[in-house]
Motif scaffolding. Structure first.
Motif, PDB file in Angstrom:
ATOM      1  N   VAL A 239     -39.771  -7.937  -8.584  1.00 10.00           N
ATOM      2  CA  VAL A 239     -40.355  -6.914  -7.712  1.00 10.00           C
ATOM      3  C   VAL A 239     -41.298  -7.554  -6.693  1.00 10.00           C
ATOM      4  CG1 VAL A 239     -42.414  -6.298  -9.080  1.00 10.00           C
ATOM      5  CG2 VAL A 239     -41.246  -4.540  -7.747  1.00 10.00           C
ATOM      6  N   MET A 240     -41.956  -8.671  -7.056  1.00 12.36           N
ATOM      7  CA  MET A 240     -42.823  -9.342  -6.098  1.00 12.36           C
ATOM      8  C   MET A 240     -42.021 -10.184  -5.106  1.00 12.36           C
ATOM      9  SD  MET A 240     -45.570  -7.976  -6.849  1.00 12.36           S
ATOM     10  CE  MET A 240     -46.945  -8.808  -6.065  1.00 12.36           C
ATOM     11  N   ASN A 241     -40.847 -10.636  -5.519  1.00  9.63           N
ATOM     12  CA  ASN A 241     -39.938 -11.267  -4.560  1.00  9.63           C
ATOM     13  C   ASN A 241     -39.501 -10.255  -3.507  1.00  9.63           C
ATOM     14  OD1 ASN A 241     -40.053 -13.721  -5.889  1.00  9.63           O
ATOM     15  ND2 ASN A 241     -38.133 -13.422  -7.000  1.00  9.63           N
ATOM     16  N   PHE A 242     -39.315  -9.010  -3.933  1.00 10.96           N
ATOM     17  CA  PHE A 242     -38.958  -7.944  -2.997  1.00 10.96           C
ATOM     18  C   PHE A 242     -40.110  -7.677  -2.028  1.00 10.96           C
ATOM     19  CE2 PHE A 242     -38.703  -3.255  -2.130  1.00 10.96           C
ATOM     20  CZ  PHE A 242     -37.623  -3.325  -1.235  1.00 10.96           C
ATOM     21  N   LEU A 243     -41.343  -7.750  -2.530  1.00 11.28           N
ATOM     22  CA  LEU A 243     -42.498  -7.605  -1.641  1.00 11.28           C
ATOM     23  C   LEU A 243     -42.492  -8.707  -0.583  1.00 11.28           C
ATOM     24  CD1 LEU A 243     -45.219  -6.393  -0.782  1.00 11.28           C
ATOM     25  CD2 LEU A 243     -46.317  -7.797  -2.546  1.00 11.28           C
ATOM     26  N   THR A 244     -42.169  -9.923  -0.988  1.00 11.50           N
ATOM     27  CA  THR A 244     -42.085 -11.030  -0.029  1.00 11.50           C
ATOM     28  C   THR A 244     -41.072 -10.728   1.063  1.00 11.50           C
ATOM     29  OG1 THR A 244     -42.744 -12.675  -1.681  1.00 11.50           O
ATOM     30  CG2 THR A 244     -41.538 -13.485   0.231  1.00 11.50           C
ATOM     31  N   VAL A 245     -39.926 -10.176   0.688  1.00 11.74           N
ATOM     32  CA  VAL A 245     -38.896  -9.818   1.665  1.00 11.74           C
ATOM     33  C   VAL A 245     -39.425  -8.781   2.650  1.00 11.74           C
ATOM     34  CG1 VAL A 245     -36.636  -8.729   1.961  1.00 11.74           C
ATOM     35  CG2 VAL A 245     -36.979 -10.411   0.136  1.00 11.74           C
ATOM     36  N   LEU A 246     -40.114  -7.765   2.135  1.00 12.49           N
ATOM     37  CA  LEU A 246     -40.676  -6.727   3.007  1.00 12.49           C
ATOM     38  C   LEU A 246     -41.665  -7.321   4.004  1.00 12.49           C
ATOM     39  CD1 LEU A 246     -41.383  -3.839   0.433  1.00 12.49           C
ATOM     40  CD2 LEU A 246     -39.466  -4.018   2.035  1.00 12.49           C
TER      41      LEU A 246
END
Length: 481
Positions: free
Chosen positions: A382-389
């Motif tokens: 989920v924090m990898n997804f934050l990085t993408v955002l």
């Protein structure tokens, strides 16, 4: 004045009060998404809630529970919320909460096997499980402690004892050549406090510079060891980071292990944050060399989803702990098999110990290691997804990440802002989130840059929550531009 010599109430009353307290807990965990994480309370108001003379008369438990519901719960930061981002603080699972409650009710002093055979056996078993879960050792020994700070202190204290050329427990440090300890600039401040407490002296803690990824500079480390040896110092311990609090950085542990072997130095790893993620398929290569450590500090209340307090120190040889801490008074000389019946009072400084292992045992038994690993892996994803955002946006800038920590900053759409202006903008944004109360996030500093630091050790957080974080930060940031 109503004074009671027997403090117990009838069991029917006690049962009713337990039900009332249980309902309060269930209410706390209902509708978590919509709760305010940090209520930004007024300090004087909070003081006034609780400032009073010591009570002389008795009160009804139900009345005190009402006070807790009104004044304590609303003014406590909700660490288990998916909108809580500032620190490496775990949300507690339902099973572990129940385990902690039962351990409190049992109220055993988990020091000797005779004090509580069950707690001793469960602690032995859970320590072994943790060693396996983290990929450290299939037969690890160790002891539960209050947290990572105490575990790091314990590991370094063992190193001090075993690396001394005299018996420092008898003679002290006066005749010992000066010890030196090595750690990166990103190492947790509890290491500084440990060096102070152990009498080594903070000036003999060598803070080694880090590389661009915030991991220790191994070449500079070896150069410092060589220099200290030339000046007659005794290199005692290298502290490797297995997940720094600032960025989640993991030092090259296998290289540190090689240096320790080369120079006969104790290898201690601070894995308080990252240890529980060390044996995941997605991350285990980053932790190469963890299994070569002489001692490892791990916090279960960081990433194994149990309530405070639950830290532990792991070692390969339990005798290292006993050699450092064992003192047996006359009233604790028991006639039983010390190999089979373990007295954990001999494994650490602490002599009054609650039953920490039960809540961890509950987690392993109820969920199993595979579900726990998936939950930890979910925090990383989920924090990898934050990085993408962040990387897809025009008004945020990605700065660093490691494990489940992401550091970034708000820059708005004005590309003419200088460093000082961007720093001030992010400091103001953090303060604004505290009054807004929808999300809770804090800042840190990387290379003189003020950045927002978001951490996840929460199995309740989903992709929608980090999308919400960005939306809230953006809307608040626009108010500041």
């Amino acid at each position: 004045m109503n004074i009671k010599t027997n403090l117990d109430q009838p069991i029917t009353n006690f049962r009713s009060q337990l039900y009332q307290a249980a309902n309060m807990v269930a209410d706390m965990y209902s509708n978590i998404d919509n709760q305010k994480v940090y209520n930004n309370p007024n300090p004087q108001e909070i003081k006034d809630f609780f400032k009073e003379s010591i009570p002389s008369d008795s009160s009804e438990v139900e009345d005190i529970l009402s006070i807790i519901k009104k004044n304590v719960i609303p003014n406590s930061t909700i660490h288990y919320s998916p909108h809580f981002y500032p620190w490496v603080t775990s949300c507690a699972s339902q099973a572990s909460i129940i385990g902690d409650f039962l351990a409190t009710a049992l109220n055993v002093n988990a020091t000797t096997w005779m004090n509580s055979a069950a707690s001793s056996e469960i602690e032995k078993q859970v320590i072994e499980w943790i060693g396996q879960f983290c990929g450290y050792s299939n037969n690890a020994s160790g002891v539960f402690l209050s947290g990572g700070s105490t575990a790091n202190l314990t590991g370094i204290q063992v190193a001090r004892r075993l690396k001394s050329n005299i018996d420092i427990s008898i003679d002290g440090l006066k005749e010992q050549s000066q010890f030196t300890v090595y750690a990166s600039e990103e190492t947790h401040y509890c290491i500084d406090k440990s060096i102070d407490a152990l009498g080594i002296g903070k000036k003999h803690l060598r803070k080694i510079a880090t590389l661009s990824d915030f991991t220790i500079n191994v070449k500079e480390l070896e150069a410092q060891i060589k220099e200290d040896l030339a000046f007659g110092y005794t290199p005692m311990c290298i502290v490797g980071n297995a997940g720094t609090v600032n960025t989640g950085a993991i030092d090259p542990l296998y290289q540190l292990a090689e240096l320790c072997e080369k120079y006969d130095v104790w290898f201690h790893v601070d894995a308080a944050y990252g240890g529980c993620a060390a044996n995941l398929e997605a991350t285990k290569s980053s932790f190469k060399g963890l299994n070569q450590a002489d001692s490892v500090a791990i916090d279960l209340h960081k990433w194994l989803f149990v309530p405070f307090e639950a830290g532990c120190i792991l070692v390969k040889d339990k005798n290292h702990l006993k050699e450092t801490f064992s003192v047996i008074p006359e009233y604790q000389k028991f006639d039983y098999n010390q190999e089979l019946q373990v007295d954990f009072s001999e494994y650490s400084f602490q002599q009054s110990r609650n039953f920490k292992a039960l809540k961890v045992w509950m987690n392993f038994k109820v969920y199993g290691q595979e579900n726990l690993k998936q939950a930890i892996d979910g925090s990383i994803k989920v924090m990898n997804f934050l990085t993408v955002l962040i990387q897809k946006s025009n008004d945020f800038e990605f700065m660093a990440s490691g494990l489940s920590i992401v550091c970034f900053r708000y820059i708005g759409n004005d590309k003419k802002l200088n460093l000082e202006e961007i720093n001030n903008l992010n400091l103001k944004l953090v303060k604004l989130t505290e009054t807004d109360k929808r999300v809770f996030i804090r800042e840190t500093t990387l290379n003189r840059m003020v950045v927002l630091r978001a951490c996840c050790t929460n199995f309740r957080r989903e992709a929608k929550h980090v999308e919400y974080l960005i939306d809230v930060l953006r809307s608040l940031g626009n108010q500041l531009i």
